[in-house]
Enzyme design. Structure first.
Site, PDB file in Angstrom:
ATOM      1  N   ASN A   1       7.561   1.696   2.085  1.00  0.00           N
ATOM      2  CA  ASN A   1       6.215   2.243   1.894  1.00  0.00           C
ATOM      3  C   ASN A   1       6.175   3.682   2.398  1.00  0.00           C
ATOM      4  OD1 ASN A   1       6.451   1.108   4.547  1.00  0.00           O
ATOM      5  ND2 ASN A   1       4.240   1.108   4.792  1.00  0.00           N
ATOM      6  N   ILE A   2       5.575   4.527   1.593  1.00  0.00           N
ATOM      7  CA  ILE A   2       5.484   5.957   1.887  1.00  0.00           C
ATOM      8  C   ILE A   2       4.008   6.332   1.893  1.00  0.00           C
ATOM      9  CG2 ILE A   2       6.221   8.280   1.189  1.00  0.00           C
ATOM     10  CD1 ILE A   2       8.608   6.428   1.773  1.00  0.00           C
ATOM     11  N   GLU A   3       3.500   6.658   3.069  1.00  0.00           N
ATOM     12  CA  GLU A   3       2.065   6.921   3.209  1.00  0.00           C
ATOM     13  C   GLU A   3       1.746   8.404   3.054  1.00  0.00           C
ATOM     14  OE1 GLU A   3       0.924   5.034   6.905  1.00  0.00           O
ATOM     15  OE2 GLU A   3       1.002   3.061   5.931  1.00  0.00           O
TER      16      GLU A   3
ATOM     17  N   CYS B   1       3.332   1.645  -1.912  1.00  0.00           N
ATOM     18  CA  CYS B   1       3.877   0.468  -1.226  1.00  0.00           C
ATOM     19  C   CYS B   1       5.376   0.345  -1.478  1.00  0.00           C
ATOM     20  CB  CYS B   1       3.216  -0.795  -1.743  1.00  0.00           C
ATOM     21  SG  CYS B   1       1.506  -0.999  -1.245  1.00  0.00           S
TER      22      CYS B   1
ATOM     23  N   GLU C   1       7.098  -2.205  -2.528  1.00  0.00           N
ATOM     24  CA  GLU C   1       7.434  -2.897  -3.784  1.00  0.00           C
ATOM     25  C   GLU C   1       7.425  -1.918  -4.951  1.00  0.00           C
ATOM     26  OE1 GLU C   1       5.280  -3.729  -1.484  1.00  0.00           O
ATOM     27  OE2 GLU C   1       4.922  -5.887  -1.373  1.00  0.00           O
TER      28      GLU C   1
ATOM     29  N   CYS D   1       0.468  -6.540  -2.044  1.00  0.00           N
ATOM     30  CA  CYS D   1      -0.925  -6.177  -2.334  1.00  0.00           C
ATOM     31  C   CYS D   1      -1.185  -6.355  -3.830  1.00  0.00           C
ATOM     32  CB  CYS D   1      -1.220  -4.747  -1.877  1.00  0.00           C
ATOM     33  SG  CYS D   1      -0.749  -3.495  -3.088  1.00  0.00           S
TER      34      CYS D   1
ATOM     35  N   CYS E   1       0.451  -3.859  -6.306  1.00  0.00           N
ATOM     36  CA  CYS E   1       1.882  -4.164  -6.544  1.00  0.00           C
ATOM     37  C   CYS E   1       2.040  -5.387  -7.430  1.00  0.00           C
ATOM     38  CB  CYS E   1       2.608  -4.355  -5.222  1.00  0.00           C
ATOM     39  SG  CYS E   1       2.800  -2.805  -4.318  1.00  0.00           S
TER      40      CYS E   1
HETATM   41  N1  THU Z   1       2.174  -2.173   2.117  1.00  0.00           N
HETATM   42  C1  THU Z   1       3.330  -2.327   1.399  1.00  0.00           C
HETATM   43  O1  THU Z   1       4.184  -1.437   1.351  1.00  0.00           O
HETATM   44  N2  THU Z   1       3.492  -3.488   0.736  1.00  0.00           N
HETATM   45  C2  THU Z   1       2.650  -4.546   0.794  1.00  0.00           C
HETATM   46  O2  THU Z   1       2.900  -5.550   0.152  1.00  0.00           O
HETATM   47  C3  THU Z   1       1.448  -4.470   1.617  1.00  0.00           C
HETATM   48  C4  THU Z   1       1.128  -3.142   2.162  1.00  0.00           C
HETATM   49  C5  THU Z   1       2.018  -0.937   2.884  1.00  0.00           C
HETATM   50  C6  THU Z   1       0.973   0.022   2.390  1.00  0.00           C
HETATM   51  C7  THU Z   1       0.653   0.787   3.656  1.00  0.00           C
HETATM   52  O3  THU Z   1       1.597   1.820   3.826  1.00  0.00           O
HETATM   53  C8  THU Z   1       0.856  -0.213   4.759  1.00  0.00           C
HETATM   54  O4  THU Z   1       1.641  -1.250   4.199  1.00  0.00           O
HETATM   55  C9  THU Z   1      -0.417  -0.778   5.342  1.00  0.00           C
HETATM   56  O5  THU Z   1      -1.237  -1.272   4.366  1.00  0.00           O
END
Ligand code: THU
Length: 135
Positions: free
Chosen positions: A45-47, A56, A58, A91, A94
């Protein structure tokens, strides 16, 4: 997939979690996807400070495979790893992306703190999916 292969895929998901860029949530996630030719792609995950721009794990993995030239429906399995006590479900965004690029029976492996693995599928995660009409 065979148990050993599932654990190997999950291991890759755990490893790539280390590359997570998640300074806002401090919630690291890694995903690994196996293609029908057994090639494995990973993603974290890259915010972003503009939260909606976050990607996310995935989707990072799936988009990497597509960007490398793989076609829709060539994903054999998906593994998702976080640092959560209970199973970490993908989520809904995804899930919708999985509907687009996976078969309904593509297995999705989830894990949790005790290392146990839950096997679900795209169909189970999105039972009544809005699917492409092959436009
Ligand atoms: N996130 C994912 O990468 N995958 C998921 O299935 C659930 C959420 C990440 C998004 C965000 O960077 C962090 O988790 C918190 O929501």
């Amino acid at each position: 997939m065979e148990t050993n292969d599932i654990y190997l895929l999950m291991q890759k998901a755990h490893e790539v979690k280390e590359n997570s860029y998640s300074p806002y949530s401090n919630f690291r996630v890694g995903a690994a996807i196996k293609m029908d030719d057994d090639h494995i792609f990973t993603g974290a995950n890259i915010e972003n400070v503009s939260f909606g721009a976050t990607n996310c794990a995935e989707r990072s993995a799936i988009f990497t495979a597509l960007s490398a030239g793989y076609q829709r429906k060539t994903i054999k399995a998906i593994a998702v790893a976080g640092d959560t006590e209970d199973f970490l479900p993908p989520c809904s965004i995804c899930r919708q992306v999985m509907v687009e690029f996976c078969e309904p029976d593509t297995p999705v492996y989830l894990t949790r703190e005790d290392q146990s693995i839950l096997t679900t599928s795209v169909k189970e995660l999105v039972p009544f999916a809005f699917e492409t009409m092959d436009m």
